[in-house]
Design a protein around this motif. Structure first.
Motif, PDB file in Angstrom:
ATOM      1  N   GLU A 148       4.752   0.453  -0.662  1.00 39.87           N
ATOM      2  CA  GLU A 148       6.007  -0.277  -0.502  1.00 39.87           C
ATOM      3  C   GLU A 148       6.149  -0.839   0.903  1.00 39.87           C
ATOM      4  N   GLN A 149       5.731  -0.071   1.896  1.00 37.06           N
ATOM      5  CA  GLN A 149       5.783  -0.551   3.274  1.00 37.06           C
ATOM      6  C   GLN A 149       4.887  -1.770   3.473  1.00 37.06           C
ATOM      7  N   ARG A 150       3.692  -1.696   2.860  1.00 30.00           N
ATOM      8  CA  ARG A 150       2.775  -2.822   2.978  1.00 30.00           C
ATOM      9  C   ARG A 150       3.363  -4.076   2.314  1.00 30.00           C
TER      10      ARG A 150
ATOM     11  N   VAL B 206       1.599  15.666  -6.037  1.00 26.16           N
ATOM     12  CA  VAL B 206       2.854  14.895  -6.084  1.00 26.16           C
ATOM     13  C   VAL B 206       3.164  14.294  -4.720  1.00 26.16           C
ATOM     14  N   ILE B 207       2.981  15.106  -3.684  1.00 27.08           N
ATOM     15  CA  ILE B 207       3.267  14.634  -2.322  1.00 27.08           C
ATOM     16  C   ILE B 207       2.348  13.467  -1.958  1.00 27.08           C
ATOM     17  N   GLU B 208       1.070  13.573  -2.340  1.00 26.64           N
ATOM     18  CA  GLU B 208       0.125  12.499  -2.040  1.00 26.64           C
ATOM     19  C   GLU B 208       0.522  11.203  -2.756  1.00 26.64           C
ATOM     20  N   LYS B 209       0.931  11.350  -4.025  1.00 21.75           N
ATOM     21  CA  LYS B 209       1.353  10.176  -4.792  1.00 21.75           C
ATOM     22  C   LYS B 209       2.589   9.517  -4.164  1.00 21.75           C
ATOM     23  N   LEU B 210       3.543  10.361  -3.755  1.00 20.73           N
ATOM     24  CA  LEU B 210       4.754   9.829  -3.126  1.00 20.73           C
ATOM     25  C   LEU B 210       4.416   9.130  -1.817  1.00 20.73           C
ATOM     26  N   ALA B 211       3.500   9.735  -1.042  1.00 18.85           N
ATOM     27  CA  ALA B 211       3.098   9.140   0.235  1.00 18.85           C
ATOM     28  C   ALA B 211       2.404   7.802   0.021  1.00 18.85           C
ATOM     29  N   MET B 212       1.502   7.751  -0.978  1.00 23.48           N
ATOM     30  CA  MET B 212       0.798   6.504  -1.264  1.00 23.48           C
ATOM     31  C   MET B 212       1.768   5.429  -1.758  1.00 23.48           C
TER      32      MET B 212
ATOM     33  N   ARG C 252       6.115  -5.467   4.465  1.00 20.20           N
ATOM     34  CA  ARG C 252       5.554  -6.149   5.627  1.00 20.20           C
ATOM     35  C   ARG C 252       4.980  -7.509   5.232  1.00 20.20           C
ATOM     36  N   GLN C 253       4.338  -7.591   4.084  1.00 18.68           N
ATOM     37  CA  GLN C 253       3.787  -8.859   3.599  1.00 18.68           C
ATOM     38  C   GLN C 253       4.893  -9.883   3.335  1.00 18.68           C
ATOM     39  N   TRP C 254       5.990  -9.416   2.737  1.00 18.61           N
ATOM     40  CA  TRP C 254       7.116 -10.329   2.473  1.00 18.61           C
ATOM     41  C   TRP C 254       7.748 -10.807   3.783  1.00 18.61           C
ATOM     42  N   ARG C 255       7.850  -9.901   4.768  1.00 23.38           N
ATOM     43  CA  ARG C 255       8.387 -10.297   6.070  1.00 23.38           C
ATOM     44  C   ARG C 255       7.510 -11.360   6.709  1.00 23.38           C
ATOM     45  N   ILE C 256       6.205 -11.170   6.631  1.00 24.75           N
ATOM     46  CA  ILE C 256       5.279 -12.163   7.191  1.00 24.75           C
ATOM     47  C   ILE C 256       5.415 -13.491   6.459  1.00 24.75           C
TER      48      ILE C 256
END
Length: 311
Positions: free
Chosen positions: A22-24, A11-17, A27-31
């Motif tokens: 979402e961060q990626r 579960v932790i791995e899934k949440l981290a991924m 960042r793509q939308w910001r760019i």
């Protein structure tokens, strides 16, 4: 017993991924948006610094007729008078200009700006005597517009064009009757007995009315003098010539208010003998628009309660 830690880890791995994904995306939308803003900025910079230069460079070295549009009310907001002058200067700078046509569609406007344009046309004509300046009237060239047109070498009209209106007016409203009915009391303090001249909320002052009439008559005389200087002995004696009356083009030609019938293409082709038309009317860039809008806003805030116009 060993399944529980594995389940927690999964579960932790899934949440981290998921968080990483979402961060990626963020960042793509910001760019993406930064690139859009960069593109808009570059477009604005191009419009500000290069657009006018490209228009000037586009002028052909081949002989042509320079066309300048005099369109709309002549006031500080439209900046028509200054655009006209800038267009004339651009036309004269080009070696291919054989003649200039000012295409007029204006009911008039500010006597000051009309006089400014009139004086500059006459000055530039003296500097460039071999390049004629013609005004071609389409729908209307009245009052302040005709003031400007009279500075040209010749004026051409359509038989149904509206020309003339050599006069001056100042209008306004009076609200004293309405205030009395509403029970509203006007409280006005001034330093200077004529400071509130033209105030619509105060009773009519005969002395101040005479002052305004004198101003209007003086401006009217300036208008008349300019038309006489520009048109010379082409003007015919007519009691209504300077009364503020308008005429259609077909009537204006025999009176000397215009020199003949014609349109932009026929004048370029048959009179100037250069049928290629090059529009040199200046276009506003973003900085001129913002600066003028800001200036007009300030001017509106300090404008007096009455305004003198040539229409």
């Amino acid at each position: 017993m060993n399944e529980q830690p594995n389940w927690d880890r999964s579960v932790i791995e899934k949440l981290a991924m998921s968080a990483l994904t979402e961060q990626r995306r963020a960042r793509q939308w910001r760019i993406f948006f930064r690139l859009i803003w960069l593109l808009l900025t570059l477009t604005l910079l191009w419009a500000i610094f290069f657009r006018d230069n490209e228009k000037v460079d586009a002028l052909s070295s081949r002989e042509h007729t320079a066309l300048i549009n005099l369109d709309g009310v002549i006031d500080s907001q439209s900046d028509i008078a200054n655009k006209l002058i800038d267009g004339l200067e651009a036309a004269y700078k080009d070696n291919g200009t054989k003649g200039v046509i000012i295409r007029a569609n204006s009911p008039g406007g500010s006597p000051v700006l009309s006089g400014l344009a009139y004086d500059e046309i006459r000055r530039l004509r003296k500097l460039h005597p071999t390049i004629p300046v013609y005004v071609v009237v389409e729908d209307v060239c009245a009052s302040g517009c005709y003031y400007i047109a009279s500075a040209a070498d010749k004026i051409f009209v359509d038989k149904a064009s509206i020309i003339g209106s050599i006069g001056v007016l100042q209008d306004g409203f009076g609200f004293t009757g309405a205030m009395a009915k509403l029970g509203v009391e006007r409280r006005l303090l001034t330093a200077g007995q004529n400071k509130a001249m033209g105030d619509p909320f105060s009773p009519v002052n005969p002395k101040q009315q005479e002052i305004v009439k004198t101003l209007l008559n003086d401006i009217h005389q300036q208008f008349i003098t300019a038309v006489k200087q520009g048109r010379g002995n082409r003007l015919k004696a007519d009691p209504d010539m300077f009364s503020g009356r308008i005429w259609i083009g077909e009537q204006g030609v025999p009176l000397g208010l215009a020199d003949g019938l014609g349109n932009v293409r026929s004048v370029a082709r048959d009179i100037i003998k250069a049928d290629k038309l090059v529009d040199v009317t200046p276009e506003d860039d973003i900085t001129r628009r913002v600066a003028r809008r800001f200036g007009v806003s300030l001017g509106e805030g300090f404008r007096s309660l009455f305004e003198t116009r040539l229409f």
